[in-house]
Design an enzyme around this catalytic site. Sequence first.
Site, PDB file in Angstrom:
ATOM      1  N   TYR A   1       0.847  -1.186   0.000  1.00 47.76           N
ATOM      2  CA  TYR A   1       0.000   0.000   0.000  1.00 47.76           C
ATOM      3  C   TYR A   1       0.889   1.246   0.000  1.00 47.76           C
ATOM      4  O   TYR A   1       0.849   2.073   0.879  1.00 47.76           O
ATOM      5  CB  TYR A   1      -0.931  -0.031   1.231  1.00 47.76           C
ATOM      6  CG  TYR A   1      -2.230   0.723   1.048  1.00 47.76           C
ATOM      7  CD1 TYR A   1      -3.219   0.233   0.208  1.00 47.76           C
ATOM      8  CD2 TYR A   1      -2.447   1.940   1.716  1.00 47.76           C
ATOM      9  CE1 TYR A   1      -4.408   0.928   0.033  1.00 47.76           C
ATOM     10  CE2 TYR A   1      -3.626   2.635   1.545  1.00 47.76           C
ATOM     11  CZ  TYR A   1      -4.603   2.120   0.708  1.00 47.76           C
ATOM     12  OH  TYR A   1      -5.778   2.812   0.529  1.00 47.76           O
ATOM     13  N   GLY A   2       1.771   1.304  -1.028  1.00 44.92           N
ATOM     14  CA  GLY A   2       2.707   2.426  -1.115  1.00 44.92           C
ATOM     15  C   GLY A   2       2.159   3.524  -1.989  1.00 44.92           C
ATOM     16  O   GLY A   2       1.428   4.400  -1.532  1.00 44.92           O
ATOM     17  N   VAL A   3       2.509   3.509  -3.287  1.00 48.15           N
ATOM     18  CA  VAL A   3       2.027   4.528  -4.219  1.00 48.15           C
ATOM     19  C   VAL A   3       0.947   3.948  -5.153  1.00 48.15           C
ATOM     20  O   VAL A   3      -0.167   4.438  -5.226  1.00 48.15           O
ATOM     21  CB  VAL A   3       3.178   5.141  -5.044  1.00 48.15           C
ATOM     22  CG1 VAL A   3       2.641   6.239  -5.951  1.00 48.15           C
ATOM     23  CG2 VAL A   3       4.262   5.717  -4.135  1.00 48.15           C
TER      24      VAL A   3
ATOM     25  N   ASP B   1       9.665  -3.014  -6.526  1.00 44.77           N
ATOM     26  CA  ASP B   1      10.218  -4.114  -7.316  1.00 44.77           C
ATOM     27  C   ASP B   1      11.271  -4.899  -6.539  1.00 44.77           C
ATOM     28  O   ASP B   1      11.342  -6.124  -6.642  1.00 44.77           O
ATOM     29  CB  ASP B   1      10.771  -3.562  -8.638  1.00 44.77           C
ATOM     30  CG  ASP B   1       9.665  -2.941  -9.469  1.00 44.77           C
ATOM     31  OD1 ASP B   1       8.754  -3.670  -9.872  1.00 44.77           O
ATOM     32  OD2 ASP B   1       9.690  -1.712  -9.692  1.00 44.77           O
TER      33      ASP B   1
ATOM     34  N   HIS C   1       4.364  -3.891 -13.510  1.00 43.81           N
ATOM     35  CA  HIS C   1       5.656  -3.665 -14.125  1.00 43.81           C
ATOM     36  C   HIS C   1       6.158  -5.000 -14.686  1.00 43.81           C
ATOM     37  O   HIS C   1       5.887  -6.051 -14.099  1.00 43.81           O
ATOM     38  CB  HIS C   1       6.627  -3.144 -13.056  1.00 43.81           C
ATOM     39  CG  HIS C   1       7.740  -2.283 -13.572  1.00 43.81           C
ATOM     40  ND1 HIS C   1       7.939  -2.027 -14.906  1.00 43.81           N
ATOM     41  CD2 HIS C   1       8.735  -1.629 -12.913  1.00 43.81           C
ATOM     42  CE1 HIS C   1       9.000  -1.236 -15.043  1.00 43.81           C
ATOM     43  NE2 HIS C   1       9.498  -0.982 -13.856  1.00 43.81           N
TER      44      HIS C   1
ATOM     45  N   ASP D   1       9.775   1.487 -19.882  1.00 45.86           N
ATOM     46  CA  ASP D   1       9.494   2.201 -18.633  1.00 45.86           C
ATOM     47  C   ASP D   1      10.775   2.674 -17.947  1.00 45.86           C
ATOM     48  O   ASP D   1      10.889   3.835 -17.529  1.00 45.86           O
ATOM     49  CB  ASP D   1       8.696   1.289 -17.694  1.00 45.86           C
ATOM     50  CG  ASP D   1       8.083   2.051 -16.538  1.00 45.86           C
ATOM     51  OD1 ASP D   1       6.997   2.619 -16.722  1.00 45.86           O
ATOM     52  OD2 ASP D   1       8.703   2.095 -15.457  1.00 45.86           O
TER      53      ASP D   1
ATOM     54  N   GLU E   1      11.636   6.708 -17.479  1.00 40.89           N
ATOM     55  CA  GLU E   1      11.771   7.388 -16.177  1.00 40.89           C
ATOM     56  C   GLU E   1      13.194   7.913 -15.958  1.00 40.89           C
ATOM     57  O   GLU E   1      13.386   8.965 -15.353  1.00 40.89           O
ATOM     58  CB  GLU E   1      11.296   6.478 -15.031  1.00 40.89           C
ATOM     59  CG  GLU E   1      12.158   5.267 -14.784  1.00 40.89           C
ATOM     60  CD  GLU E   1      11.426   4.130 -14.068  1.00 40.89           C
ATOM     61  OE1 GLU E   1      10.189   4.151 -13.986  1.00 40.89           O
ATOM     62  OE2 GLU E   1      12.110   3.199 -13.586  1.00 40.89           O
TER      63      GLU E   1
ATOM     64  N   SER F   1       5.631  33.344 -30.035  1.00 38.76           N
ATOM     65  CA  SER F   1       5.989  34.384 -31.004  1.00 38.76           C
ATOM     66  C   SER F   1       6.723  33.812 -32.207  1.00 38.76           C
ATOM     67  O   SER F   1       7.320  32.731 -32.121  1.00 38.76           O
ATOM     68  CB  SER F   1       6.897  35.416 -30.317  1.00 38.76           C
ATOM     69  OG  SER F   1       8.131  34.800 -29.985  1.00 38.76           O
TER      70      SER F   1
END
Length: 349
Positions: free
Chosen positions: A38-40, A100, A124, A208, A212, A270
């Site tokens: 339950y992290g991110v 991971d 992932h 990925d 990143e 411009s």
Amino acid sequence: MAKLNFGGVEENVVTREEFPLAKAQEVLKNETVAVIGYGVQGPGQALNQRDNGINVIVGQRKNSKTWDKAIADGFVPGETLFEIEEALERGTIICYLLSDAAQIALWPTVKKHLTKGKALYFSHGFGITFNEQTGIIPPADVDVFLVAPKGSGTSLRRMFLQGRGLNSSYAIFQDATGKARERVVALGIAVGSGYLFETDFKREVYSDLTGERGTLMGAIQGIFAAQYQVLRDKGHTPSEAFNETVEELTQSLMPLVAENGMDWMYANCSTTAQRGALDWWKKFRDATSPVFKELYESVATGKESQRSIDSNSQEDYREKLDAELKELRESEMWQAGKTVRSLRPENQK
Ligand SMILES: NC(=O)C1=CN([C@@H]2O[C@H](COP(=O)(O)OP(=O)(O)OC[C@H]3O[C@@H](n4cnc5c(N)ncnc54)[C@H](O)[C@@H]3O)[C@@H](O)[C@H]2O)C=CC1
Ligand SMILES: CC(=O)[C@](C)(O)C(=O)O
Ligand SMILES: [Mg+2]
Ligand SMILES: [Mg+2]
């Protein structure tokens, strides 16, 4: 599945029209989706699934900050929130959302609970693709697939609450039940994806890790730092250097790119800026291209994954990470940014 034309190349895409939420609910109606970690990504995916009417439980270590966070988010101990092993036992679909590196240590426990017909879900391609480094080799009689939201779990949740959706990729590594595809697509819709594009585990993780380290996070900071320093060395003030490097980009120009592409952003600047940007962009492309090639090689040879595992497995990982983030935060450029942000009218009381 829709075949859509992406700049002249046809690709398979699952849209919400083709696979509406009701269909996802139907596919998942007899499943218990166990979100482990339950992290991110964990909160984003678990909350979106819960709000989408999916039977979701959370597995997390008791007496941890994230256990308390899960409770604050409305998960109930003994009903929808469990110790990791119990959630693994109850779940028919295991969403493996530890970092991971942490997935390696818990793998023997997870494997024990992967009985015939269950599904193992990743966000992932890391653990499976680099299995010589991770040791993650699932039993043959379970489904193995991924849905990788292309953005932070924080954005996944925020966009869901705004009625929007983040795009995700999906891939099937193993179809043991014959139902892997409907399961993975249903999960992709349930976690709040706007649409789903097809890939495989290796392509997901290679792109990925490159993205990143490259334009999304690493290269962007590098190019900001380089331009900021040149401006400062030439006598420009911090606010001027920051505004011309970061603030104008994020506040004014990137929203235009997001809305309608680079030519549209250029078209709204411009003629002076257009001429200069059109003259200079290829020079930047050519200067950075060798670095991107080196980066891709470093990903493909497993150097990046090994480095990430090694650093994330250290006892004092958090402290060291915090120190590095602090260094960024306390650099003159980002300190200048802090003051600039405080001056945005919407940030003033
Ligand atoms: N952070 C993000 O927004 C994104 C993450 N992903 C992928 O999603 C997966 C999860 O990543 P994050 O949410 O960033 O993970 P995270 O780094 O936030 O960690 C998730 C959870 O793992 C727990 N944990 C750490 N070590 C543990 C251990 N040894 N035993 C038990 N629990 C432990 C932490 O308490 C935390 O609740 C990864 O595969 C990542 O690559 C994919 C897209 C974006
Ligand atoms: C947010 C995301 O998709 C990243 C940058 O790849 C990650 O957090 O690993
Ligand atoms: Mg990503
Ligand atoms: Mg990533």
